[in-house]
Scaffold this active site. Structure first.
Site, PDB file in Angstrom:
ATOM      1  N   HIS A  18      11.046  -7.527  -7.525  1.00  0.00           N
ATOM      2  CA  HIS A  18      10.199  -7.786  -8.691  1.00  0.00           C
ATOM      3  C   HIS A  18      11.053  -8.117  -9.912  1.00  0.00           C
ATOM      4  O   HIS A  18      10.777  -9.079 -10.635  1.00  0.00           O
ATOM      5  CB  HIS A  18       9.334  -6.560  -9.030  1.00  0.00           C
ATOM      6  N   LYS A  42      -6.016   0.141  -3.603  1.00  0.00           N
ATOM      7  CA  LYS A  42      -4.773   0.265  -2.833  1.00  0.00           C
ATOM      8  C   LYS A  42      -4.271   1.706  -2.762  1.00  0.00           C
ATOM      9  O   LYS A  42      -3.309   1.979  -2.066  1.00  0.00           O
ATOM     10  CB  LYS A  42      -3.675  -0.612  -3.452  1.00  0.00           C
ATOM     11  N   ARG A  91       7.493 -13.527  -0.124  1.00  0.00           N
ATOM     12  CA  ARG A  91       8.615 -13.055   0.689  1.00  0.00           C
ATOM     13  C   ARG A  91       8.642 -13.714   2.059  1.00  0.00           C
ATOM     14  O   ARG A  91       9.696 -13.946   2.620  1.00  0.00           O
ATOM     15  CB  ARG A  91       8.525 -11.534   0.887  1.00  0.00           C
ATOM     16  N   SER A 129       7.307  -2.952  -2.106  1.00  0.00           N
ATOM     17  CA  SER A 129       6.956  -1.635  -2.640  1.00  0.00           C
ATOM     18  C   SER A 129       6.551  -0.683  -1.524  1.00  0.00           C
ATOM     19  O   SER A 129       6.870   0.506  -1.572  1.00  0.00           O
ATOM     20  CB  SER A 129       5.823  -1.759  -3.661  1.00  0.00           C
TER      21      SER A 129
END
Length: 165
Positions: A18, A42, A91, A129
């Site tokens: 990030h 989430k 990614r 993450s």
């Protein structure tokens, strides 16, 4: 004309990937708002305010970067801030389909929005993450995956949550 871009995400927690995208976006845009999404669906490890605090610590030496939380539609947040550019990271190919749908959805809600995608640097390509959270939860070494000045703070917040404080 000054250009403003928004880099939205849950950032639960912020990673070196990030931070790399934030730094690289600063080379293109005059101002970057790192927009921390509430994302209650989430079930984040850290609260919205904690994630904002971690990001502020991580970006404290970066000029023209603001960190703000939001709990509205991204398209509405961008319009409110006067931003026309959204920054997203990709990614892997698996990220592309989701990001494409989100980009189109945002454009349908706010036709002035453009989404720019950044690929991570090779050294950060595997970091997410969720990987960092898993390592933290299993008492593994994670400090090399997150901004150096935030690692201790992230761990202290995690241990505070673990103790139920």
């Amino acid at each position: 004309m000054r250009t403003l871009a928004i880099y939205p995400g849950t950032f639960d927690p912020v990673t070196n990937g990030h931070l790399d995208i934030i730094k690289r976006s600063m080379e293109i845009f005059d101002n970057v708002i790192v927009a921390v999404a509430q994302s209650s669906s989430k079930r984040p490890m850290f609260s919205l305010q904690e994630r904002i605090d971690i990001l502020k610590l991580s970006t404290q030496n970066l000029v023209n970067v603001q960190v703000e939380g939001f709990c509205t539609l991204l398209a509405d947040f961008a319009k409110q801030k006067g931003a026309r550019m959204i920054i997203r990271g990709l990614r892997a190919v698996s990220d592309f389909e989701y990001e494409l749908q989100i980009g189109y959805a945002n454009a349908s809600l706010n036709p002035e929005l453009e989404t720019i995608y950044f690929m991570p640097t090779l050294e950060n390509a595997f970091i997410s993450s969720s990987v960092v959270r898993s390592i933290i939860e299993h008492n593994g070494a994670f400090s090399h995956l997150v901004p150096k000045n935030a690692a201790d703070f992230i761990y202290s917040l995690y241990t505070k949550h673990k103790r139920g404080m």
